[in-house]
Design a protein around this motif. Structure first.
Motif, PDB file in Angstrom:
ATOM      1  N   GLU A 281      60.874  40.652  42.022  1.00 42.24           N
ATOM      2  CA  GLU A 281      60.085  40.899  40.813  1.00 42.24           C
ATOM      3  C   GLU A 281      58.893  39.942  40.759  1.00 42.24           C
ATOM      4  OE1 GLU A 281      62.742  40.475  37.593  1.00 42.24           O
ATOM      5  OE2 GLU A 281      64.092  42.061  38.246  1.00 42.24           O
ATOM      6  N   HIS A 282      57.723  40.497  40.483  1.00 37.25           N
ATOM      7  CA  HIS A 282      56.492  39.700  40.450  1.00 37.25           C
ATOM      8  C   HIS A 282      55.815  39.887  39.092  1.00 37.25           C
ATOM      9  CE1 HIS A 282      52.941  37.662  42.136  1.00 37.25           C
ATOM     10  NE2 HIS A 282      52.243  38.526  41.419  1.00 37.25           N
ATOM     11  N   PHE A 283      55.624  38.776  38.389  1.00 38.47           N
ATOM     12  CA  PHE A 283      55.113  38.839  37.018  1.00 38.47           C
ATOM     13  C   PHE A 283      53.680  38.316  36.883  1.00 38.47           C
ATOM     14  CE2 PHE A 283      59.714  38.563  36.740  1.00 38.47           C
ATOM     15  CZ  PHE A 283      60.022  39.525  35.803  1.00 38.47           C
ATOM     16  N   ARG A 284      53.121  37.708  37.915  1.00 32.79           N
ATOM     17  CA  ARG A 284      51.831  37.027  37.755  1.00 32.79           C
ATOM     18  C   ARG A 284      50.641  37.978  37.816  1.00 32.79           C
ATOM     19  NH1 ARG A 284      51.040  33.904  42.574  1.00 32.79           N
ATOM     20  NH2 ARG A 284      52.441  32.334  41.714  1.00 32.79           N
ATOM     21  N   CYS A 285      50.468  38.643  38.944  1.00 30.39           N
ATOM     22  CA  CYS A 285      49.239  39.394  39.200  1.00 30.39           C
ATOM     23  C   CYS A 285      49.364  40.842  38.733  1.00 30.39           C
ATOM     24  CB  CYS A 285      48.929  39.400  40.697  1.00 30.39           C
ATOM     25  SG  CYS A 285      48.917  37.784  41.477  1.00 30.39           S
ATOM     26  N   PRO A 303      55.817  44.588  41.488  1.00 33.78           N
ATOM     27  CA  PRO A 303      54.932  44.039  40.456  1.00 33.78           C
ATOM     28  C   PRO A 303      55.280  44.591  39.082  1.00 33.78           C
ATOM     29  CG  PRO A 303      53.769  45.684  41.759  1.00 33.78           C
ATOM     30  CD  PRO A 303      55.105  45.509  42.399  1.00 33.78           C
ATOM     31  N   LEU A 304      55.365  43.717  38.093  1.00 35.05           N
ATOM     32  CA  LEU A 304      55.786  44.129  36.754  1.00 35.05           C
ATOM     33  C   LEU A 304      54.727  43.870  35.689  1.00 35.05           C
ATOM     34  CD1 LEU A 304      59.495  42.955  36.893  1.00 35.05           C
ATOM     35  CD2 LEU A 304      58.616  45.264  37.087  1.00 35.05           C
ATOM     36  N   ARG A 305      53.549  43.402  36.088  1.00 32.80           N
ATOM     37  CA  ARG A 305      52.451  43.304  35.127  1.00 32.80           C
ATOM     38  C   ARG A 305      51.873  44.692  34.900  1.00 32.80           C
ATOM     39  NH1 ARG A 305      48.642  39.355  34.764  1.00 32.80           N
ATOM     40  NH2 ARG A 305      47.636  40.815  33.341  1.00 32.80           N
ATOM     41  N   GLU A 306      51.545  45.013  33.675  1.00 28.26           N
ATOM     42  CA  GLU A 306      50.865  46.271  33.391  1.00 28.26           C
ATOM     43  C   GLU A 306      49.385  46.000  33.158  1.00 28.26           C
ATOM     44  OE1 GLU A 306      51.303  48.100  29.591  1.00 28.26           O
ATOM     45  OE2 GLU A 306      52.290  46.336  28.768  1.00 28.26           O
ATOM     46  N   ASP A 307      48.598  47.035  33.266  1.00 28.28           N
ATOM     47  CA  ASP A 307      47.159  46.906  33.043  1.00 28.28           C
ATOM     48  C   ASP A 307      46.914  46.586  31.573  1.00 28.28           C
ATOM     49  OD1 ASP A 307      44.461  47.054  32.870  1.00 28.28           O
ATOM     50  OD2 ASP A 307      44.267  49.074  33.699  1.00 28.28           O
ATOM     51  N   PRO A 308      46.380  45.385  31.257  1.00 27.27           N
ATOM     52  CA  PRO A 308      46.177  45.031  29.847  1.00 27.27           C
ATOM     53  C   PRO A 308      44.901  45.587  29.244  1.00 27.27           C
ATOM     54  CG  PRO A 308      45.550  43.197  31.253  1.00 27.27           C
ATOM     55  CD  PRO A 308      46.011  44.295  32.174  1.00 27.27           C
ATOM     56  N   GLU A 309      44.206  46.460  29.957  1.00 22.72           N
ATOM     57  CA  GLU A 309      42.953  47.051  29.453  1.00 22.72           C
ATOM     58  C   GLU A 309      41.934  45.975  29.092  1.00 22.72           C
ATOM     59  OE1 GLU A 309      43.672  49.769  26.284  1.00 22.72           O
ATOM     60  OE2 GLU A 309      44.959  51.048  27.472  1.00 22.72           O
ATOM     61  N   LEU A 310      41.695  45.099  30.035  1.00 19.61           N
ATOM     62  CA  LEU A 310      40.734  44.023  29.801  1.00 19.61           C
ATOM     63  C   LEU A 310      39.310  44.566  29.842  1.00 19.61           C
ATOM     64  CD1 LEU A 310      42.403  41.384  32.127  1.00 19.61           C
ATOM     65  CD2 LEU A 310      42.604  41.543  29.656  1.00 19.61           C
ATOM     66  N   ALA A 311      38.458  43.910  29.077  1.00 21.12           N
ATOM     67  CA  ALA A 311      37.055  44.313  29.049  1.00 21.12           C
ATOM     68  C   ALA A 311      36.274  43.770  30.240  1.00 21.12           C
ATOM     69  CB  ALA A 311      36.406  43.833  27.743  1.00 21.12           C
ATOM     70  N   ILE A 312      36.947  43.012  31.119  1.00 20.03           N
ATOM     71  CA  ILE A 312      36.241  42.401  32.246  1.00 20.03           C
ATOM     72  C   ILE A 312      36.047  43.371  33.406  1.00 20.03           C
ATOM     73  CG2 ILE A 312      37.059  40.100  31.651  1.00 20.03           C
ATOM     74  CD1 ILE A 312      39.170  40.349  33.800  1.00 20.03           C
ATOM     75  N   VAL A 506      53.820  50.349  34.583  1.00 22.00           N
ATOM     76  CA  VAL A 506      54.087  48.924  34.401  1.00 22.00           C
ATOM     77  C   VAL A 506      54.530  48.416  35.758  1.00 22.00           C
ATOM     78  CG1 VAL A 506      55.379  47.168  33.162  1.00 22.00           C
ATOM     79  CG2 VAL A 506      54.797  49.302  32.019  1.00 22.00           C
ATOM     80  N   GLY A 507      53.579  47.884  36.539  1.00 17.69           N
ATOM     81  CA  GLY A 507      53.877  47.538  37.912  1.00 17.69           C
ATOM     82  C   GLY A 507      54.236  48.793  38.683  1.00 17.69           C
ATOM     83  N   ARG A 508      55.370  48.729  39.370  1.00 20.30           N
ATOM     84  CA  ARG A 508      55.822  49.896  40.121  1.00 20.30           C
ATOM     85  C   ARG A 508      56.589  50.882  39.257  1.00 20.30           C
ATOM     86  NH1 ARG A 508      58.032  48.373  46.146  1.00 20.30           N
ATOM     87  NH2 ARG A 508      56.036  47.837  47.071  1.00 20.30           N
TER      88      ARG A 508
END
Length: 617
Positions: A281-285, A303-312, A506-508
């Motif tokens: 499980e990967h939480f960083r990237c 990968p378990l980070r989801e796309d946070p919809e950043l404005a960048i 959410v990630g995979r």
């Protein structure tokens, strides 16, 4: 039959021959019906035993299809009722949404109990073990270390010995000791000190062979590391001399040639210990960022980070510096044009409000001059205050091992193919550089990747960045659903005016339907943004903008989510709940039989979380 006998007696008394013959004919008719009557009784008894209400309706109102059903469809009606009874028994175990909520509460309570037990046990152990003698020994150990300083003075051996002597008395007073490996080697003597129950070594892939002694301090050892990331480097060391020392002092040690200065503690432990536990499980990237490094782990990373919809913008941003070239500068070998492009971009990002609050780092893949040149220019352009506020760090992959930033700028530095990055060490360095960014990774390069070898890891990184920067189009909401059941639930939710994301990644993992509320409106009784409870409004933990409360809706169709799949679904749900997700599961068998009653639970849960219909459309 009793009535017939009475009528025959009356006809005989009256000497009514016509009536007598008619009654005899009726008796013959009734006698002929006796087998049918017996069969009717037998069948009604069998039906009444399993379906008494249906049996009574048939007997009381014969021929009334509205009450008894169409006889031609009796078999189909019977099978339907069997299925209905089976489903009722299945669902009688309890409300799925309620059971899921109770499971989540129980898991959270268990987690808190474990933490509280560990905290209380540590305090109790410290209180019972720390007497006057142990307190004096601890104080003496700290003072001896102060006298030791950097460990290079004339009396350093004396104070090192004093620190070890004090540690023998102080060791058992503290339940857990946390210190760097060099401090461990200075403070503990495995030959005279008591053994720890467990020794845990983190970042062991960076520990050289001289750290091997820490394992002798414990009855058990946990060695945590990553052989795909940077390991010790033998820069400026005479390898022939090291080989001669190994042969002279370790003649009977198996695989002794591997115990050189380039061997890490993790490499040695992987050979000695039979079992390796892989943490997948990967939480960083963000998934697009860690996707490059996944190739070094046989694509096992989850990968378990989801796309946070950043404005960048996109997570991957490749930049070609066509006029770059390596040259000698006052800081050493560097690529000034590429360094200047990175500095300009970092300054621009710092001035962009979309990057407010985000930390930044610059990782260079070649030479010691490039990081010094970039750091000097950034301090001049940004000033020390902004440099510090952004936690800006500039260095090579070895210096970034174990660290991370919200935004990372990677400098390839190379301007041609005079050398190939194909060795294990090259893969380790690029892997570290490509996995430090949480939200966005910029890749600046001068060299044309097409001129590099196919197996050059720098070419692979640059080409991956360009491939990942191409946006993917999203289809219509209904087209993204994977089943007609999901589409039916989606239509019901949209009809109420809610905002929905089908097949939300959410990630995979993917969540069937995510219902979103507006930012800044947490549910009653939930924390305000910045301290989100599961499902409540909050802020992305890696620097994302504020988001509203959300509910994950899983559509468990009985065809694809039967008993064999339930356990896997619940494991996946628990993983996502650790990321703060709140779940509600809808069973297809309930939805299609009682859609209104089933969705009432969904509307109530949305209301509890403060998720309201998007009245603005």
């Amino acid at each position: 039959a009793g009535r017939l006998w009475g009528e025959l007696h009356e006809a005989l008394t009256r000497r009514d021959l016509a009536a007598w013959e008619a009654l005899l004919d009726e008796g013959a008719r009734l006698a002929a019906l006796r087998p049918d009557a017996a069969a009717r009784t037998r069948l009604s008894d069998r039906l009444r035993a399993v379906a008494p209400l249906w049996a009574d309706a048939i007997l009381d109102r014969p021929g009334d299809a509205a009450a008894c059903g169409d006889p031609a469809r009796a078999a189909a009606a019977w099978r339907w009722r069997q299925a209905q009874t089976w489903l009722d028994d299945l669902h009688a175990d309890g409300d799925l949404a309620l059971l899921g909520r109770q499971l989540g509460d129980a898991s959270e309570q268990a987690r808190r109990l474990v933490l509280d037990t560990a905290r209380r046990a540590a305090r109790l152990g410290l209180a019972t073990r720390l007497g006057d003698q142990e307190r004096r020994a601890l104080t003496g150990w700290v003072q001896a270390l102060d006298r030791l300083g950097k460990g290079t003075g004339k009396y350093a051996p004396h104070w090192r010995a004093q620190a070890r002597a004090h540690m023998r008395a102080a060791m058992g007073a503290v339940p857990v000791w946390i210190m760097p490996t060099y401090r461990v080697m200075e403070s503990f003597d495995p030959g005279s000190d008591d053994l720890f129950d467990v020794v845990i070594v983190d970042e062991s892939s960076q520990c050289d062979i001289l750290s091997l002694g820490v394992l002798s301090l414990g009855r058990r050892a946990v060695v945590v590391g990553d052989d795909a990331q940077t390991s010790p480097e033998a820069v400026g060391i005479d390898r022939a001399r090291v080989g001669a020392l190994i042969d002279a002092h370790l003649p009977d040690v198996a695989q002794r040639s591997l115990l050189d200065v380039e061997a890490s503690l993790y490499d040695t432990a992987a050979r000695v210990f039979p079992r390796t536990v892989v943490l997948k499980e990967h939480f960083r990237c963000l998934p697009d960022i860690i996707g490059f490094s996944n190739r070094f782990y046989d694509h096992q990373i989850l990968p378990l980070r989801e796309d946070p919809e950043l404005a960048i913008g996109a997570a991957l941003r490749p930049v070609r510096v066509a006029d770059g070239a390596r040259t000698q500068t006052r800081f050493g070998d560097a690529n000034p044009a590429e360094a200047q492009a990175i500095v300009d971009q970092v300054v621009a990002c710092c001035a962009d409000g979309a990057y407010e609050g985000m930390t930044m780092g610059v990782v260079t893949l070649l030479g010691a001059g490039q990081p010094r040149l970039i750091e000097h220019a950034l301090v001049e352009r940004l000033g020390e205050r902004e440099f510090s506020r952004r936690a800006l760090r500039v260095g090579d992959p070895y210096q970034f091992q174990g660290d991370e930033r919200d935004v990372v700028f990677v400098s390839v530095v190379a301007d041609d193919n005079r050398s190939a990055a194909t060795r294990r060490r090259d893969l380790q360095r690029v892997n570290v550089a490509a996995s430090r960014a949480r939200n966005q990774m910029w890749v600046f390069h001068t060299v044309d990747p097409a001129t590099l070898r196919d197996d050059d890891v720098r070419r692979q990184l640059v080409e991956y960045a360009y491939a990942g920067a191409i946006p993917q189009a999203e289809g219509r909401l209904a087209d993204r659903c994977e089943s007609e059941f999901e589409r039916a639930v989606l239509r019901e939710i949209l009809a109420r005016g809610y905002r929905v994301r089908p097949q939300h990644p959410v990630g995979r993992y993917r969540i069937d339907l995510v219902v979103e509320g507006s930012p800044g409106h947490p549910a009653p009784g939930h924390p305000a943004p910045g301290h989100p409870a599961p499902g409540a409004a909050g802020t992305d933990p890696a620097g994302g903008r504020a988001r509203g409360p959300r509910l994950a809706v899983e559509c468990d169709g009985d065809r694809f989510h039967g008993p064999d799949q339930w356990e896997a679904d619940l494991r996946r749900q628990r993983i996502l709940e650790r990321l703060g997700w709140t779940f509600l599961r809808i069973r297809g068998s309930e939805f299609y039989r009682h859609p209104t009653r089933t969705l009432d639970g969904l509307w109530r849960r949305l209301d509890e979380l403060g998720i309201r219909p998007d009245v603005g459309g």
